[in-house]
Scaffold this motif. Structure first.
Motif, PDB file in Angstrom:
ATOM      1  N   VAL A   1       1.291  -0.787   0.044  1.00 12.92           N
ATOM      2  CA  VAL A   1      -0.042  -0.120  -0.350  1.00 12.92           C
ATOM      3  C   VAL A   1       0.950   1.329   0.191  1.00 12.92           C
ATOM      4  N   GLY A   2       2.173   1.684   0.828  1.00 12.59           N
ATOM      5  CA  GLY A   2       2.682   2.658   0.618  1.00 12.59           C
ATOM      6  C   GLY A   2       3.757   2.225   0.757  1.00 12.59           C
ATOM      7  N   PRO A   3       4.614   1.637  -0.644  1.00 17.54           N
ATOM      8  CA  PRO A   3       6.048   1.044  -1.019  1.00 17.54           C
ATOM      9  C   PRO A   3       6.535   2.714  -0.973  1.00 17.54           C
ATOM     10  N   ASP A   4       6.801   3.440  -0.752  1.00 17.84           N
ATOM     11  CA  ASP A   4       7.522   4.579   0.000  1.00 17.84           C
ATOM     12  C   ASP A   4       8.257   5.183   0.640  1.00 17.84           C
ATOM     13  N   GLY A   5       7.245   4.147   1.950  1.00 17.23           N
ATOM     14  CA  GLY A   5       7.444   4.221   3.678  1.00 17.23           C
ATOM     15  C   GLY A   5       7.096   5.539   4.025  1.00 17.23           C
ATOM     16  N   GLY A   6       6.966   5.429   5.240  1.00 20.92           N
ATOM     17  CA  GLY A   6       6.588   6.941   6.300  1.00 20.92           C
ATOM     18  C   GLY A   6       6.911   6.048   7.521  1.00 20.92           C
ATOM     19  N   SER A   7       6.039   6.590   8.602  1.00 20.74           N
ATOM     20  CA  SER A   7       5.979   6.493   9.575  1.00 20.74           C
ATOM     21  C   SER A   7       4.636   5.651  10.462  1.00 20.74           C
ATOM     22  N   TYR A   8       4.831   4.563  11.246  1.00 16.56           N
ATOM     23  CA  TYR A   8       3.527   3.896  11.819  1.00 16.56           C
ATOM     24  C   TYR A   8       3.668   3.255  12.663  1.00 16.56           C
ATOM     25  N   GLY A   9       1.873   3.717  13.454  1.00 12.09           N
ATOM     26  CA  GLY A   9       1.914   3.431  14.554  1.00 12.09           C
ATOM     27  C   GLY A   9       0.874   1.333  14.230  1.00 12.09           C
ATOM     28  N   MET A  10       1.148   0.405  15.620  1.00 17.08           N
ATOM     29  CA  MET A  10       0.291  -0.526  15.877  1.00 17.08           C
ATOM     30  C   MET A  10      -0.874  -0.705  17.154  1.00 17.08           C
TER      31      MET A  10
ATOM     32  N   GLU B   1       8.776   2.549  12.932  1.00 17.20           N
ATOM     33  CA  GLU B   1       7.665   2.700  14.007  1.00 17.20           C
ATOM     34  C   GLU B   1       7.413   4.139  14.606  1.00 17.20           C
ATOM     35  N   VAL B   2       6.631   4.991  15.291  1.00 14.15           N
ATOM     36  CA  VAL B   2       6.180   5.995  16.121  1.00 14.15           C
ATOM     37  C   VAL B   2       6.273   5.487  17.402  1.00 14.15           C
ATOM     38  N   PRO B   3       6.590   6.228  18.642  1.00  9.31           N
ATOM     39  CA  PRO B   3       7.190   6.010  19.875  1.00  9.31           C
ATOM     40  C   PRO B   3       5.346   5.845  20.605  1.00  9.31           C
ATOM     41  N   GLY B   4       5.380   5.224  21.374  1.00  5.54           N
ATOM     42  CA  GLY B   4       4.089   4.614  21.833  1.00  5.54           C
ATOM     43  C   GLY B   4       3.023   3.287  21.314  1.00  5.54           C
ATOM     44  N   SER B   5       4.215   2.539  20.476  1.00  2.00           N
ATOM     45  CA  SER B   5       3.832   1.807  19.419  1.00  2.00           C
ATOM     46  C   SER B   5       3.854   0.238  20.045  1.00  2.00           C
ATOM     47  N   PRO B   6       3.111  -0.853  20.155  1.00  2.00           N
ATOM     48  CA  PRO B   6       1.733   0.064  19.974  1.00  2.00           C
ATOM     49  C   PRO B   6       0.867  -0.209  21.743  1.00  2.00           C
TER      50      PRO B   6
END
Length: 315
Positions: free
Chosen positions: A147-156, A184-189
């Motif tokens: 879905v997002g091949p360019d990447g970025g930041s994610y949370g679970m 991965e963002v801080p606070g995840s998961p």
């Protein structure tokens, strides 16, 4: 067998049985114990259990668990089932340590025991029926890469902090994204305890705390199990979802989730097969009681769903 102790738990659990009366003496009584009975995922496992028990004819499926995800309540219910002397137990493990002790006690009492959905591999259970949870998490991560091949930041968003299957999923997501442009963002998961309203709140909290976050990956379907709440959450940034700037990759493929995906409220779902888990759990317990050998690990498979193939799963 009487159900006095089980029914005394009415304030915190519920009992559902095949038929309209307590089983006859020659019936086998197999109990299926989910993590939480307010989770619609387990409703499908219940339906599979009930259908297979009716098909077999001499089996009573007792479906009982905590109303909400409460490890202490699940432990008490299992303890009572052992005391009542059921013929078999299929348990979705909320807490590995607590369940291992109880499973070993049940086996020593002569009860056939398997796990489903969530395992306790160091216990004396005979088999595990369900998803390969690490591979399931890996599939979630792989779908995010698509879905997002360019990447970025994610949370679970996860469920119970002590649930072994969910920890494996989180590890699987991280493994799939290792070396990619996703961080991965801080606070995840976060840990929602399988509570849909709390999961939606945590999704909003993650976005607020990380305004540049580009993706959300719940490793269970909890936030989508409350469809109106999920729509309200996503509507706050729907333009970013529609453009692909923000990716929504969610576990499970319950009917309500498939509808939300079709409406554009998710990009991808990775689904399990809970109905099949319920069926296979009863079949496996029957085999054990009959003295037959069974595979220790019985995987029921996963499904990957996007807008391109969602109609196949809705029919």
């Amino acid at each position: 067998m009487t159900f006095g102790k089980l029914l005394s738990l009415a304030g915190m659990a519920a009992v559902m049985m095949t038929g309209t009366a307590i089983a006859q003496d020659d019936n086998l009584q197999f109990a299926v114990v989910p993590k939480a009975m307010n989770n619609p995922f387990f409703d499908l496992a219940r339906d599979g259990c009930m259908a297979k028990a009716e098909e077999l004819g001499n089996v009573e499926c007792i479906y009982i668990g905590p109303v909400e995800h409460e490890t202490a309540t699940q432990a008490q219910i299992i303890t009572d089932l052992i005391t009542q002397g059921v013929d078999g137990l299929a348990i979705s493990v909320s807490d590995t340590a607590a369940a291992t002790t109880l499973i070993d006690r049940a086996v020593e009492a002569g009860i056939a025991v398997i796990t489903f959905d969530s395992d306790a591999p160091d216990s004396q259970r005979t088999a595990y029926v369900g998803t390969n949870n690490r591979e399931f998490g890996t599939a979630l991560g792989e779908m995010l890469l698509e879905v997002g091949p360019d990447g970025g930041s994610y949370g679970m968003i996860s469920g119970g902090a002590a649930a072994p299957n969910l920890a494996e999923r989180v590890d699987g997501v991280r493994s799939a994204l290792e070396g990619s442009n996703w961080t991965e963002v801080p606070g995840s998961p976060t840990f929602s305890n399988d509570d849909s309203a709390l999961a939606i709140q945590q999704a909003g909290d993650l976005r607020t705390a990380n305004p540049d976050m580009n993706a959300l990956v719940p490793v269970g379907g909890w936030p989508m199990f409350a469809p109106d709440g999920w729509r309200n959450f996503v509507d706050g940034f729907k333009d970013q979802v529609d453009s692909g700037e923000f990716a929504l990759v969610v576990a499970d493929t319950l009917p309500v989730q498939l509808e939300l995906l079709e409406e554009g409220y998710a990009h991808a779902l990775v689904g399990q097969r809970p109905y099949e888990m319920g069926e296979v759990a009863i079949e496996t317990l029957m085999s054990i009681v009959n003295g037959e050998e069974v595979d220790e690990i019985i995987y029921t498979g996963v499904d990957r769903v996007t807008a391109d193939n969602v109609e196949e799963f809705m029919n």
